[in-house]
Design a protein around this motif. Structure first.
Motif, mmCIF file in Angstrom:
data_model
loop_
_atom_site.group_PDB
_atom_site.id
_atom_site.type_symbol
_atom_site.label_atom_id
_atom_site.label_comp_id
_atom_site.label_asym_id
_atom_site.label_seq_id
_atom_site.Cartn_x
_atom_site.Cartn_y
_atom_site.Cartn_z
ATOM 1 N N PRO A 117 0.823 -1.216 0.000
ATOM 2 C CA PRO A 117 0.000 0.000 0.000
ATOM 3 C C PRO A 117 0.858 1.268 0.000
ATOM 4 O O PRO A 117 0.506 2.260 -0.643
ATOM 5 C CB PRO A 117 -0.830 -0.127 1.275
ATOM 6 N N GLU A 118 2.010 1.225 0.654
ATOM 7 C CA GLU A 118 2.882 2.395 0.731
ATOM 8 C C GLU A 118 3.568 2.691 -0.610
ATOM 9 O O GLU A 118 3.618 3.841 -1.051
ATOM 10 C CB GLU A 118 3.947 2.214 1.824
ATOM 11 N N THR A 119 4.094 1.656 -1.271
ATOM 12 C CA THR A 119 4.747 1.897 -2.564
ATOM 13 C C THR A 119 3.727 2.336 -3.601
ATOM 14 O O THR A 119 4.016 3.184 -4.439
ATOM 15 C CB THR A 119 5.514 0.652 -3.078
ATOM 16 N N TRP A 120 2.534 1.763 -3.531
ATOM 17 C CA TRP A 120 1.475 2.143 -4.474
ATOM 18 C C TRP A 120 1.027 3.590 -4.235
ATOM 19 O O TRP A 120 0.881 4.366 -5.182
ATOM 20 C CB TRP A 120 0.298 1.185 -4.375
ATOM 21 N N ALA A 121 0.834 3.951 -2.980
ATOM 22 C CA ALA A 121 0.428 5.327 -2.655
ATOM 23 C C ALA A 121 1.490 6.310 -3.148
ATOM 24 O O ALA A 121 1.162 7.395 -3.649
ATOM 25 C CB ALA A 121 0.201 5.471 -1.153
ATOM 26 N N TYR A 122 2.753 5.944 -3.016
ATOM 27 C CA TYR A 122 3.838 6.798 -3.489
ATOM 28 C C TYR A 122 3.749 6.986 -5.005
ATOM 29 O O TYR A 122 3.855 8.111 -5.506
ATOM 30 C CB TYR A 122 5.195 6.195 -3.105
ATOM 31 N N SER A 123 3.539 5.892 -5.747
ATOM 32 C CA SER A 123 3.445 5.983 -7.208
ATOM 33 C C SER A 123 2.266 6.849 -7.636
ATOM 34 O O SER A 123 2.393 7.683 -8.531
ATOM 35 C CB SER A 123 3.309 4.593 -7.833
ATOM 36 N N VAL A 124 1.139 6.653 -6.997
ATOM 37 C CA VAL A 124 -0.047 7.449 -7.342
ATOM 38 C C VAL A 124 0.217 8.928 -7.043
ATOM 39 O O VAL A 124 -0.074 9.797 -7.873
ATOM 40 C CB VAL A 124 -1.296 6.934 -6.584
ATOM 41 N N GLN A 125 0.808 9.214 -5.885
ATOM 42 C CA GLN A 125 1.092 10.607 -5.523
ATOM 43 C C GLN A 125 2.078 11.251 -6.493
ATOM 44 O O GLN A 125 1.891 12.380 -6.937
ATOM 45 C CB GLN A 125 1.630 10.691 -4.087
ATOM 46 N N ARG A 126 3.142 10.540 -6.840
ATOM 47 C CA ARG A 126 4.138 11.080 -7.782
ATOM 48 C C ARG A 126 3.505 11.323 -9.150
ATOM 49 O O ARG A 126 3.789 12.328 -9.800
ATOM 50 C CB ARG A 126 5.332 10.136 -7.919
ATOM 51 N N ALA A 127 2.643 10.417 -9.593
ATOM 52 C CA ALA A 127 1.957 10.597 -10.871
ATOM 53 C C ALA A 127 1.114 11.871 -10.834
ATOM 54 O O ALA A 127 1.146 12.669 -11.773
ATOM 55 C CB ALA A 127 1.087 9.384 -11.184
ATOM 56 N N LEU A 128 0.396 12.087 -9.746
ATOM 57 C CA LEU A 128 -0.424 13.292 -9.616
ATOM 58 C C LEU A 128 0.434 14.555 -9.605
ATOM 59 O O LEU A 128 0.047 15.581 -10.170
ATOM 60 C CB LEU A 128 -1.272 13.219 -8.346
ATOM 61 N N GLU A 129 1.594 14.487 -8.976
ATOM 62 C CA GLU A 129 2.478 15.655 -8.872
ATOM 63 C C GLU A 129 3.058 16.090 -10.224
ATOM 64 O O GLU A 129 3.482 17.222 -10.375
ATOM 65 C CB GLU A 129 3.625 15.362 -7.905
ATOM 66 N N THR A 130 3.058 15.196 -11.209
ATOM 67 C CA THR A 130 3.642 15.540 -12.508
ATOM 68 C C THR A 130 2.796 16.539 -13.290
ATOM 69 O O THR A 130 3.312 17.219 -14.164
ATOM 70 C CB THR A 130 3.834 14.284 -13.391
#
Length: 183
Positions: A117-130
């Motif tokens: 859940p943590e690695t996935w949340a990180y990927s989703v957050q980074r994608a949104l930040e782009t």
């Protein structure tokens, strides 16, 4: 020549593996043989294969949508897939794509080996930040002719359960909705 082309899509792999010269030749052949006025032209790519020169070739050939198969922003998760993309390379590729003026899509894949859940949340957050215009979330599909399938079959990798993956998808959809991304 009589019927205008509305959509051109280069995908189903990594078309950005082509050389700049071959990309130019491809578009020359299309323009010489088809009525191409202002179609949507999509080019898929992988972060390590989208270079400055290739981005310039895509821009020159009026590619107006670039879809990058990011998979994950977690380098450990990406390494588990057999790819060597770093987060720095990924962010650079996204920046190059955005600078072409094309609409940019990021593909994320849920349920990869080692995903939490943590690695996935990180990927989703980074994608949104782009700030890209589109984010697509795919569920991992294992194909029998792939090394990933064989590794899973021989218990060399651990994949999230169906229930865990459903939670990953729910998280992504919730975050995308909060950020005003729509299906």
């Amino acid at each position: 020549q009589d019927r205008p082309i509305e959509t051109i899509y280069f995908g189903g792999g990594t078309p950005t593996l082509m050389t700049e010269d071959n990309i130019d030749k491809l578009f020359t052949a299309l323009r010489n043989n088809f009525n191409i006025d202002e179609p949507q032209i999509t080019f898929e790519g992988e972060p390590v294969t989208l270079t400055e020169r290739k981005a310039a070739v895509l821009q020159r050939n009026k590619v107006n949508r670039i879809s990058l198969g990011i998979q994950s922003f977690s380098e450990e998760i990406v390494r588990n897939t057999g790819r060597s993309d770093t987060e720095e390379q990924t962010m650079r590729a996204i920046d190059l794509a955005l600078k072409t003026g094309a609409q940019v899509n990021i593909d994320l894949i849920s349920g990869l080996a080692g995903e939490t859940p943590e690695t996935w949340a990180y990927s989703v957050q980074r994608a949104l930040e782009t700030g890209v215009q589109s984010i697509t979330v795919y569920k991992l599909e294992l194909y029998a002719n792939t090394p990933y399938y064989m590794a899973e079959k021989h218990n060399e990798v651990s994949l999230p359960t169906e229930e865990q993956e459903l939670e990953l998808i729910k998280h992504a959809l919730g975050e995308l909705k909060k950020a005003d991304y729509r299906p």
